[in-house]
Design a protein around this motif. Structure first.
Motif, PDB file in Angstrom:
ATOM      1  N   VAL A   1       0.839  -1.183   0.000  1.00 25.85           N
ATOM      2  CA  VAL A   1       0.000   0.000   0.000  1.00 25.85           C
ATOM      3  C   VAL A   1       0.880   1.240   0.000  1.00 25.85           C
ATOM      4  CG1 VAL A   1      -1.888  -1.157   1.204  1.00 25.85           C
ATOM      5  CG2 VAL A   1      -0.176   0.054   2.528  1.00 25.85           C
ATOM      6  N   ASN A   2       0.298   2.337  -0.483  1.00 21.10           N
ATOM      7  CA  ASN A   2       0.929   3.650  -0.462  1.00 21.10           C
ATOM      8  C   ASN A   2       0.019   4.594   0.302  1.00 21.10           C
ATOM      9  OD1 ASN A   2       3.099   2.790  -2.068  1.00 21.10           O
ATOM     10  ND2 ASN A   2       1.982   3.239  -3.958  1.00 21.10           N
ATOM     11  N   CYS A   3       0.576   5.277   1.269  1.00 21.70           N
ATOM     12  CA  CYS A   3      -0.174   6.213   2.103  1.00 21.70           C
ATOM     13  C   CYS A   3       0.386   7.618   1.907  1.00 21.70           C
ATOM     14  CB  CYS A   3      -0.112   5.814   3.583  1.00 21.70           C
ATOM     15  SG  CYS A   3      -0.896   4.219   3.945  1.00 21.70           S
ATOM     16  N   VAL A   4      -0.502   8.565   1.652  1.00 19.28           N
ATOM     17  CA  VAL A   4      -0.116   9.960   1.437  1.00 19.28           C
ATOM     18  C   VAL A   4      -0.370  10.735   2.730  1.00 19.28           C
ATOM     19  CG1 VAL A   4      -0.483  12.028   0.048  1.00 19.28           C
ATOM     20  CG2 VAL A   4      -0.677   9.768  -1.007  1.00 19.28           C
ATOM     21  N   THR A   5       0.665  11.462   3.178  1.00 19.28           N
ATOM     22  CA  THR A   5       0.583  12.244   4.417  1.00 19.28           C
ATOM     23  C   THR A   5       1.019  13.669   4.112  1.00 19.28           C
ATOM     24  OG1 THR A   5       1.133  10.266   5.690  1.00 19.28           O
ATOM     25  CG2 THR A   5       1.295  12.389   6.823  1.00 19.28           C
ATOM     26  N   LEU A   6       0.222  14.636   4.560  1.00 17.45           N
ATOM     27  CA  LEU A   6       0.554  16.051   4.385  1.00 17.45           C
ATOM     28  C   LEU A   6       1.313  16.525   5.616  1.00 17.45           C
ATOM     29  CD1 LEU A   6       0.268  18.644   2.690  1.00 17.45           C
ATOM     30  CD2 LEU A   6      -1.867  19.107   3.923  1.00 17.45           C
TER      31      LEU A   6
ATOM     32  N   ALA B   1       3.483  16.936   0.683  1.00 22.18           N
ATOM     33  CA  ALA B   1       2.730  15.673   0.712  1.00 22.18           C
ATOM     34  C   ALA B   1       3.674  14.551   0.313  1.00 22.18           C
ATOM     35  CB  ALA B   1       1.530  15.733  -0.220  1.00 22.18           C
ATOM     36  N   ILE B   2       3.938  13.648   1.215  1.00 22.83           N
ATOM     37  CA  ILE B   2       4.850  12.542   0.932  1.00 22.83           C
ATOM     38  C   ILE B   2       4.050  11.250   0.852  1.00 22.83           C
ATOM     39  CG2 ILE B   2       6.781  13.693   2.070  1.00 22.83           C
ATOM     40  CD1 ILE B   2       6.410  11.790   4.423  1.00 22.83           C
ATOM     41  N   THR B   3       4.521  10.335   0.000  1.00 23.92           N
ATOM     42  CA  THR B   3       3.895   9.026  -0.193  1.00 23.92           C
ATOM     43  C   THR B   3       4.822   7.966   0.386  1.00 23.92           C
ATOM     44  OG1 THR B   3       2.801   9.786  -2.206  1.00 23.92           O
ATOM     45  CG2 THR B   3       2.968   7.415  -1.868  1.00 23.92           C
TER      46      THR B   3
END
Length: 717
Positions: free
Chosen positions: A324-329, A424-426
């Motif tokens: 999975v890939n999770c995007v976090t600001l 925003a990093i993935t």
């Protein structure tokens, strides 16, 4: 809690009632008098409410008990002398010229038990029967009075209804409907349940004419006419009692409709507190899909997606791969898990499922180029904020054997993120289970395929020692999304036993139709991307090292019936449709579940001509060589079951003649003498034959001695 009824208003219309009330208020205000509204009422509950209208500034209220006269029925003139009663009188000012009067019964309505010394209860079901008079006085002169006829019954609720006694329910498998199905409350009388043994004679008088009907109310249906105990000798038919049924009353159609009774301990009232969740109980060994536990019996968690959203603490399931890939600001540097994690915190002890533990082996990697992990940023610069050692990826590798984990390897990728205000990093999180050097893949059955599970395919790899192994892959169909174009379409796996058809759209221009060979190659490559496998697994749990567990996939191209040449504006023999045909066979039964194996899989292509459609007044596609038109590219799958044993074909007589076929006819004449045939195995054949002959003898004797033969003999004589 209480209700008041039978208010004695005059029988007038609603408009006249409102007029009278307004007239009372106006008259009382002008002439300085008071009046009760209503002046008479009947109370059947422990609370009574009335209104006192007029000038109530100097008014005092007095309550007493009165007795109506036996001759006139009146209670005499009102009096300003108060008495001590079992009622509490309260008043509340609700306006300048209105006071609400309320009487409350200061006594319990519980019905007294036998030999009970407590006086605060009702000795009889009719608890209160008295007449009350409320007088409104100015000094010692009465101004108005209110008569209340109180007729209140005791409540049918026992004092110990919430005790912890046990309710013993009889075994209702052997009792039709139980002794009293409507008896729902323990040690209390249920309304309209006339078979409730907790109801006294006085209670039954209240609803004896409204008992619950039918079996639920304890009224079991009467015995049918064919019971031997029902018919009498005078009005019995000729066949009675030779063919009557001798069965006990308990053996009726309602037997066993209720749950088998048992001793039930009554529980306290409902609690709205949040229940305390117990700690997870780890299993002795790991099985597919079971959670992995730490040494402190907590879940081993890794960030995953749940219902489309990333969850930081999601349990890892045994033999379940994920990526999975999770995007976090980020607006500031992270300080906690999972973006800021020390390697020492990642080296945890995990239960191996065999009674021991394994320690996670962490391999740290530093990402030099972090652009692949950055989704978006706002004007980052060298003078911006720099966050070091930010976790960018957590890649786990679980090595397993049997029902246990042998070792765990974690690749921890970190990097430095520089940004000005936000970024925003993935982050990537993955877990794969490896059995030796092979990745653990979910099976589609054990051993036969299960309907709805993916069809397992593979590609044969030849190893150095000339032994082949199969690398798993899947057979796919088109899964169009958004605009339905083949360039944006996705793929979905073929599910066993489910026929399906799907497709996508390919834009083609007049210029493309001038290059038919290139167009056919493009369509062929698109269709070939759906199936990259060369073999398909026979069963749902194939062995990658056993070639006999796999079947070769055959590819067939169906030529068109007519051979046509390509022109400037049309192309022929385009493989626009791909069809997958799967033949399966039931090879056995395990615990009543049929086990299906794949015997053959064939992939065929249907060739069709493509030409631009310039009809309907729109000729832009034919005029502009770059204007495109959408052509469909489709794929389908069909599953066919191979019969186990076809046998010789049935004749027309066997197909149409069903009179003596017990499987296709409601009336089965060959089973008329079933007890004396070889199919009856309840007792030895000799005994059943002897009993059958005796039965035939009695039947003939009864027929000869019965009414028809008696009439024939009388007529003959």
């Amino acid at each position: 809690m209480a209700n008041v009824d039978n208010i004695l208003f005059p029988q007038v219309s609603i408009s006249r009632q409102l007029t009278c009330v307004l007239l009372f208020i106006s008259l009382a205000h002008t002439q300085n008098i008071v009046v009760f509204q209503p002046s008479r009422l009947t109370a059947t509950g422990p609370a009574v409410t009335a209104l006192l209208l007029g000038n109530t500034s100097d008014i005092s209220l007095n309550l007493r008990t009165v007795s109506p006269s036996n001759t006139t029925g009146s209670v005499g003139s009102p009096s300003c002398e108060a008495e001590v009663t079992q009622w509490v009188l309260t008043r509340e000012q609700v306006g300048k010229t209105a006071v609400r009067i309320q009487l409350s019964l200061n006594k319990s309505l519980r019905l007294c038990g036998r030999n009970e010394a407590d006086t605060n209860c009702c000795p009889k079901p009719l608890c209160v029967l008295e007449t009350l008079q409320v007088s409104a006085c100015v000094g010692s002169k009465p101004q108005a009075s209110l008569l209340i006829q109180a007729k209140i019954h005791a409540l049918l609720v026992p004092a110990n209804a919430g005790s912890d006694n046990k309710t013993v329910i009889p075994n209702q498998v052997y009792q039709p409907l139980g002794s009293c199905p409507c008896d729902l409350t323990f040690r209390a009388c249920d309304l309209r349940c006339c078979c409730d043994k907790d109801c006294s004679i006085e209670d039954l008088k209240l609803f004896v004419s409204h008992c619950l009907p039918g079996p639920f109310g304890g009224q079991v249906s009467p015995a049918p006419d064919y019971q031997c105990s029902v018919q009498s000798f005078e009005n019995s038919p000729d066949w009675f009692p030779f063919l009557c049924v001798n069965s006990p009353p308990e053996n009726n159609p309602y037997l066993g409709l209720f749950y088998q009774g048992n001793t039930i301990t009554s529980k306290p009232g409902p609690s709205f507190q949040r229940p305390v969740l117990s700690a997870p109980v780890p299993g002795s060994v790991y099985i597919q899909g079971s959670p992995i536990f730490l040494m402190n019996d907590q879940y081993f968690t890794v960030p995953q997606k749940v219902l489309g959203r990333c969850v930081n603490s999601a349990p890892v399931a045994f033999l379940r791969n994920f990526k999975v890939n999770c995007v976090t600001l980020l607006r500031s540097c992270p300080t906690g898990s999972p973006l800021q994690t020390l390697p020492t915190n990642l080296r945890t002890k995990v239960k191996n499922g065999q009674g021991g533990d394994v320690i996670v082996d962490v391999i740290d990697e530093v990402a030099i180029d972090t652009s692949q992990f950055i989704s978006s940023t706002d004007a980052s610069s060298d003078q911006g904020l720099a966050c070091e050692n930010v976790t960018l990826a957590l890649d786990y590798k679980f090595y397993w054997k049997g029902n246990g984990i042998t070792s765990i390897t974690l690749t921890h990728t970190v990097g430095t993120i520089t940004f000005n205000r936000s970024v925003a990093i993935t982050t990537r999180y993955s877990a794969v289970f490896l059995n030796g050097e092979f990745m653990g893949e979910p099976n589609s059955g054990n051993p036969g395929y299960q309907v709805g599970r993916p069809v397992i395919a593979g590609i044969v790899d030849n190893l150095d020692n000339n032994t082949g192994s199969v690398q798993r892959t899947s057979i796919n169909l088109w899964k169009p999304v958004s605009d339905g174009l083949c360039s944006t379409a996705e793929m979905k796996p073929v599910l066993f036993g489910e026929n399906s058809t799907s497709g996508c759209l390919l834009p083609v221009s007049q210029h493309n139709l001038t290059q038919c060979s290139l167009l056919r190659e493009t369509v062929t490559s698109l269709q070939a991307a759906l199936i990259t496998a060369t073999n398909v697994a026979k069963s749902g749990n194939p062995d990658p090292l056993t070639i006999t567990d796999w079947v070769n996939i055959s590819f067939v191209t169906h030529n068109s019936s007519t051979t046509m040449e390509d022109t400037i504006s049309s192309c022929h023999r385009v493989p626009s449709h791909q069809h997958i045909h799967v033949w399966s066979l039931i090879t056995g039964m395990i615990e009543g579940i049929p086990q299906r194996d794949i015997r053959a899989l064939q992939v065929s292509y249907i060739l069709s001509p493509w030409a631009l459609d310039c009809g309907g007044g729109d000729v832009s596609q034919c005029v502009d060589p770059m204007k495109t038109q959408l052509f469909p590219i489709t794929s389908s799958v069909t599953f066919t079951d191979i019969p186990v044993n076809t046998g010789p074909p049935k004749t027309r007589f066997q197909i149409n003649f069903t009179e003596y076929d017990c499987n296709r006819n409601d009336v089965c004449w060959p089973e008329l003498a079933f007890p004396i045939t070889k199919y009856y195995t309840g007792e030895p054949y000799s005994q059943s034959l002897a009993k059958g002959l005796i039965l035939v003898f009695f039947f003939i004797t009864a027929s000869i001695l019965g009414t028809p033969w008696r009439q024939i003999r009388q007529a003959w004589n």
